[in-house]
Design an enzyme around this catalytic site. Structure first.
Site, PDB file in Angstrom:
ATOM      1  N   GLY A 117     -12.972  10.797  -9.380  1.00  0.00           N
ATOM      2  CA  GLY A 117     -11.611  10.589  -8.884  1.00  0.00           C
ATOM      3  C   GLY A 117     -10.713   9.974  -9.941  1.00  0.00           C
ATOM      4  N   ALA A 118      -9.408  10.205  -9.771  1.00  0.00           N
ATOM      5  CA  ALA A 118      -8.423   9.672 -10.731  1.00  0.00           C
ATOM      6  C   ALA A 118      -7.154   9.245 -10.001  1.00  0.00           C
ATOM      7  CB  ALA A 118      -8.110  10.725 -11.788  1.00  0.00           C
ATOM      8  N   GLY A 119      -7.294   8.882  -8.721  1.00  0.00           N
ATOM      9  CA  GLY A 119      -6.137   8.419  -7.945  1.00  0.00           C
ATOM     10  C   GLY A 119      -5.914   6.928  -8.159  1.00  0.00           C
ATOM     11  N   GLY A 120      -5.196   6.296  -7.223  1.00  0.00           N
ATOM     12  CA  GLY A 120      -4.829   4.892  -7.374  1.00  0.00           C
ATOM     13  C   GLY A 120      -6.031   3.968  -7.492  1.00  0.00           C
ATOM     14  N   ALA A 121      -7.031   4.163  -6.623  1.00  0.00           N
ATOM     15  CA  ALA A 121      -8.205   3.280  -6.654  1.00  0.00           C
ATOM     16  C   ALA A 121      -8.977   3.475  -7.948  1.00  0.00           C
ATOM     17  CB  ALA A 121      -9.092   3.556  -5.444  1.00  0.00           C
ATOM     18  N   LYS A 136       3.265   1.259  -3.966  1.00  0.00           N
ATOM     19  CA  LYS A 136       2.578   0.562  -5.071  1.00  0.00           C
ATOM     20  C   LYS A 136       3.291   0.702  -6.417  1.00  0.00           C
ATOM     21  CE  LYS A 136      -2.129   0.202  -3.343  1.00  0.00           C
ATOM     22  NZ  LYS A 136      -3.547   0.437  -3.614  1.00  0.00           N
ATOM     23  N   THR A 153       0.862  -1.176   0.000  1.00  0.00           N
ATOM     24  CA  THR A 153       0.000   0.000   0.000  1.00  0.00           C
ATOM     25  C   THR A 153       0.896   1.223   0.000  1.00  0.00           C
ATOM     26  OG1 THR A 153      -1.916   1.018   1.026  1.00  0.00           O
ATOM     27  CG2 THR A 153      -0.397  -0.060   2.537  1.00  0.00           C
ATOM     28  N   GLY A 160     -18.290  -0.350  -0.536  1.00  0.00           N
ATOM     29  CA  GLY A 160     -16.842  -0.528  -0.727  1.00  0.00           C
ATOM     30  C   GLY A 160     -16.275  -1.713   0.033  1.00  0.00           C
TER      31      GLY A 160
END
Ligand code: NDP
Length: 284
Positions: A131-135, A71, A67, A249
């Site tokens: 959103g456009a992060g890791g997830a 990553k 994490t 989630g």
């Protein structure tokens, strides 16, 4: 028969890591399957990643989770990547195959499994991701590989948002679209599946929700959230008020943990045990 007291090892590297619940879930699964396996939740600083990884190899670990902040940085240390990890450009799981350490990304696969288990279909559907992060990246790629027709990314920072939309367009069969996030904006008309992949609403900010026009959510949409603590975030509550079907989630977290469990141990994951363990953890 000679007794074997040696435990098989897995675990997770991160920093911060203290609040990471995966170990509780995996240890409950090992116990339920009578496996003498352990999942070590390990604080590893960014600069110590290589030393810690070599240590795990020396101790014959059977796999790992990564994490923040590891990553991406783990990639040069590995022997290879799966197709999804290669496209996503991040690894949350390491598998050992024929002595090779292979990077995989099960975040998006866990999401897609949880979505399908709820009865939702991805083939030819219009997916909208906040959103456009890791997830978001992992979910966008796996939804596209699972047959979504379009993947629309809505994000505050144009750079991250348009880069992810471009990745989808170039590396998957789906159409990738970027829309800038304007406060109180409508969900794009025609959206079949709407996903909050931001950290908005995450504990201790459970009173917050993404800034969109909730009245633009319709009863035909499936709405999901990556936030698993609280188990039923405001985003999903608002969507249900508009008649949408919702997927929590916690399902994504359990399903990615189940995929990891099975690929490490070769044993079918006790998904119900894992789900109940996490629900109890978050007081649901
Ligand atoms: P990142 O830091 O990589 O990305 C965060 C994203 O949220 C960015 O797109 C950021 O936008 C956006 N964002 C942050 N604050 C706001 C805001 N106030 N309004 C609008 N957008 C905002 O985080 P991750 O992708 O790693 O994690 C996101 C969430 O996913 C976390 O809550 C995490 O717990 C959860 N998660 C859940 C998993 C599960 O199994 N259920 C697995 C992995 C993660 P910008 O680019 O503009 O900064």
């Amino acid at each position: 028969m000679e007794k074997n007291y040696r435990a098989e090892l897995t675990g997770c590297f991160g920093d911060p890591i203290d609040g990471n619940p995966t170990g509780v879930m995996e240890e409950a699964a090992f116990a339920a399957c009578n496996l003498n396996w352990r999942y070590m939740t390990l604080k590893v600083k960014a600069e110590d990643l290589e030393a810690a990884f070599l240590g795990c190899k020396a101790m014959n670990f059977n796999g790992l989770n990564l994490t923040m902040p590891h990553k991406r940085n783990i990639i040069p240390l590995l022997d290879g990547l799966t197709q999804a990890a290669e496209i996503i450009g991040a690894v949350n799981t390491v598998l050992v195959r024929d002595g090779k350490w292979i990077g995989e990304n099960t975040d998006g696969k866990g999401f897609v499994t949880a979505l399908k288990m709820s009865g939702a279909v991805l083939t030819d559907k219009a997916v909208t991701i906040l959103g456009a992060g890791g997830a978001a990246r992992a979910i966008a790629v796996e939804c596209a590989l699972a047959g979504a027709k379009t993947v629309t990314i809505i994000n505050r920072s144009a750079g991250n948002g348009s880069e992810l939309a471009q990745l989808i367009a170039e590396k998957t069969p789906a159409e990738g679209i970027y829309l800038p996030w304007t406060p109180g904006m409508d969900v794009p008309a025609g959206t079949d599946i709407l996903i909050n992949a931001t950290c908005v609403g995450l504990h201790p900010n459970g009173h917050e929700k993404p800034d969109i026009n909730y009245d633009s959510i319709t009863g035909s949409m499936v709405v999901s959230d990556v936030v698993f603590n609280p188990v039923d975030p405001l985003f999903l509550q608002e969507a249900r008020k508009r008649g949408a079907k919702t997927v929590s989630g916690i399902g994504m977290l359990v399903q990615q943990g189940a995929l990891n469990f099975t690929s490490w141990t070769g044993v079918a994951a006790p998904v119900d045990v894992m789900y109940k363990t996490l629900e109890a953890e978050f007081g649901a």
